[in-house]
Design a protein around this motif. Structure first.
Motif, PDB file in Angstrom:
ATOM      1  N   SER A   4      -0.815  -8.709  21.311  1.00 47.99           N
ATOM      2  CA  SER A   4      -1.304  -8.901  19.946  1.00 47.99           C
ATOM      3  C   SER A   4      -0.148  -9.328  19.064  1.00 47.99           C
ATOM      4  CB  SER A   4      -1.887  -7.596  19.400  1.00 47.99           C
ATOM      5  OG  SER A   4      -2.846  -7.086  20.292  1.00 47.99           O
ATOM      6  N   ILE A   5      -0.344 -10.402  18.329  1.00 47.32           N
ATOM      7  CA  ILE A   5       0.667 -10.880  17.393  1.00 47.32           C
ATOM      8  C   ILE A   5       0.302 -10.358  16.012  1.00 47.32           C
ATOM      9  CG2 ILE A   5       1.708 -12.899  16.333  1.00 47.32           C
ATOM     10  CD1 ILE A   5       1.113 -14.386  18.968  1.00 47.32           C
ATOM     11  N   ILE A   6       1.193  -9.571  15.441  1.00 47.18           N
ATOM     12  CA  ILE A   6       0.987  -8.970  14.134  1.00 47.18           C
ATOM     13  C   ILE A   6       2.057  -9.513  13.190  1.00 47.18           C
ATOM     14  CG2 ILE A   6       0.740  -6.797  12.864  1.00 47.18           C
ATOM     15  CD1 ILE A   6      -1.282  -7.094  15.151  1.00 47.18           C
ATOM     16  N   TRP A   7       1.639  -9.913  12.001  1.00 41.09           N
ATOM     17  CA  TRP A   7       2.569 -10.452  11.005  1.00 41.09           C
ATOM     18  C   TRP A   7       3.000  -9.344  10.056  1.00 41.09           C
ATOM     19  CZ3 TRP A   7       4.589 -15.282  11.021  1.00 41.09           C
ATOM     20  CH2 TRP A   7       3.997 -16.202  11.869  1.00 41.09           C
ATOM     21  N   PHE A   8       4.303  -9.258   9.812  1.00 40.94           N
ATOM     22  CA  PHE A   8       4.887  -8.294   8.884  1.00 40.94           C
ATOM     23  C   PHE A   8       5.739  -9.033   7.866  1.00 40.94           C
ATOM     24  CE2 PHE A   8       4.223  -5.708  12.666  1.00 40.94           C
ATOM     25  CZ  PHE A   8       3.668  -4.569  12.136  1.00 40.94           C
ATOM     26  N   ALA A   9       5.914  -8.420   6.719  1.00 38.85           N
ATOM     27  CA  ALA A   9       6.856  -8.955   5.742  1.00 38.85           C
ATOM     28  C   ALA A   9       8.250  -8.898   6.361  1.00 38.85           C
ATOM     29  CB  ALA A   9       6.813  -8.139   4.449  1.00 38.85           C
ATOM     30  N   ALA A  10       9.104  -9.836   5.988  1.00 41.83           N
ATOM     31  CA  ALA A  10      10.432  -9.933   6.601  1.00 41.83           C
ATOM     32  C   ALA A  10      11.254  -8.671   6.388  1.00 41.83           C
ATOM     33  CB  ALA A  10      11.156 -11.153   6.044  1.00 41.83           C
ATOM     34  N   GLU A  11      11.093  -8.026   5.246  1.00 39.82           N
ATOM     35  CA  GLU A  11      11.905  -6.832   4.969  1.00 39.82           C
ATOM     36  C   GLU A  11      11.213  -5.532   5.383  1.00 39.82           C
ATOM     37  OE1 GLU A  11       9.373  -7.714   1.453  1.00 39.82           O
ATOM     38  OE2 GLU A  11      10.806  -8.910   2.550  1.00 39.82           O
ATOM     39  N   ALA A  12       9.999  -5.595   5.903  1.00 38.67           N
ATOM     40  CA  ALA A  12       9.256  -4.383   6.277  1.00 38.67           C
ATOM     41  C   ALA A  12       9.774  -3.803   7.590  1.00 38.67           C
ATOM     42  CB  ALA A  12       7.766  -4.702   6.417  1.00 38.67           C
ATOM     43  N   ALA A  13       9.722  -2.480   7.685  1.00 38.79           N
ATOM     44  CA  ALA A  13      10.100  -1.803   8.927  1.00 38.79           C
ATOM     45  C   ALA A  13       8.980  -1.985   9.948  1.00 38.79           C
ATOM     46  CB  ALA A  13      10.335  -0.329   8.661  1.00 38.79           C
ATOM     47  N   VAL A  14       9.347  -2.312  11.165  1.00 34.89           N
ATOM     48  CA  VAL A  14       8.362  -2.560  12.219  1.00 34.89           C
ATOM     49  C   VAL A  14       8.108  -1.254  12.975  1.00 34.89           C
ATOM     50  CG1 VAL A  14       7.912  -3.854  14.328  1.00 34.89           C
ATOM     51  CG2 VAL A  14       9.114  -4.937  12.436  1.00 34.89           C
ATOM     52  N   PRO A  15       6.832  -0.806  13.075  1.00 33.86           N
ATOM     53  CA  PRO A  15       6.555   0.430  13.821  1.00 33.86           C
ATOM     54  C   PRO A  15       6.727   0.216  15.329  1.00 33.86           C
ATOM     55  CG  PRO A  15       4.526  -0.529  12.969  1.00 33.86           C
ATOM     56  CD  PRO A  15       5.649  -1.352  12.434  1.00 33.86           C
ATOM     57  N   ASP A  16       7.050   1.292  16.041  1.00 35.88           N
ATOM     58  CA  ASP A  16       7.240   1.212  17.495  1.00 35.88           C
ATOM     59  C   ASP A  16       5.930   0.968  18.226  1.00 35.88           C
ATOM     60  OD1 ASP A  16       9.951   1.629  17.216  1.00 35.88           O
ATOM     61  OD2 ASP A  16       9.758   3.807  17.393  1.00 35.88           O
ATOM     62  N   THR A  17       4.832   1.530  17.704  1.00 30.89           N
ATOM     63  CA  THR A  17       3.525   1.340  18.342  1.00 30.89           C
ATOM     64  C   THR A  17       2.530   0.823  17.321  1.00 30.89           C
ATOM     65  OG1 THR A  17       2.860   3.617  17.900  1.00 30.89           O
ATOM     66  CG2 THR A  17       3.891   3.178  20.028  1.00 30.89           C
ATOM     67  N   TRP A  18       1.497   0.146  17.837  1.00 33.11           N
ATOM     68  CA  TRP A  18       0.435  -0.425  17.021  1.00 33.11           C
ATOM     69  C   TRP A  18      -0.834  -0.322  17.834  1.00 33.11           C
ATOM     70  CZ3 TRP A  18       1.072  -2.087  12.101  1.00 33.11           C
ATOM     71  CH2 TRP A  18       0.039  -2.792  11.512  1.00 33.11           C
TER      72      TRP A  18
END
Length: 113
Positions: free
Chosen positions: A41-55
């Motif tokens: 799954s490709i999920i888009w995040f803001a560039a400065e947002a912290a990326v969660p380990d699981t989704w």
């Protein structure tokens, strides 16, 4: 009957349907998550947002991780519990016997026994 000159699908004061050429979208990045069922799954995040380990995988609902070679395991399905099972978790056998004796005493008192 309404007038034929009204623009359908828009309201007064709404913005243009297409993005303005003078604006620039916020910077963002795509992160790929992998689940145990083989979905990616490709999920888009803001560039400065912290990326969660699981989704949660949008296809199967199982947890997905960042490592394609070692995705998180499947969630264990909890069996259905009845009301009685929850009560047995909260009360001991002695508590149950005391509550039953109290309820029977009230019932016998109402019946006049």
């Amino acid at each position: 009957m309404s007038s034929g000159s009204a623009i359908r699908g828009s309201r007064v004061g709404s913005s243009p349907m297409r993005p303005d050429e003078r604006t620039e979208p916020a910077p963002r990045r795509q992160i790929t998550y992998f689940c145990a069922a083989g979905h990616d799954s490709i999920i888009w995040f803001a560039a400065e947002a912290a990326v969660p380990d699981t989704w949660d995988c949008p296809r199967c609902g199982q947890p997905a991780g960042l490592d394609s070679s070692a995705p998180p395991g499947r969630l264990r399905a909890e069996p259905y519990k009845s009301h009685l099972a929850y009560v047995k978790e909260r009360r001991s056998d002695e508590d149950a016997a005391a509550i039953l004796a109290e309820a029977l005493a009230k019932l016998r008192q109402r019946r006049g026994e």
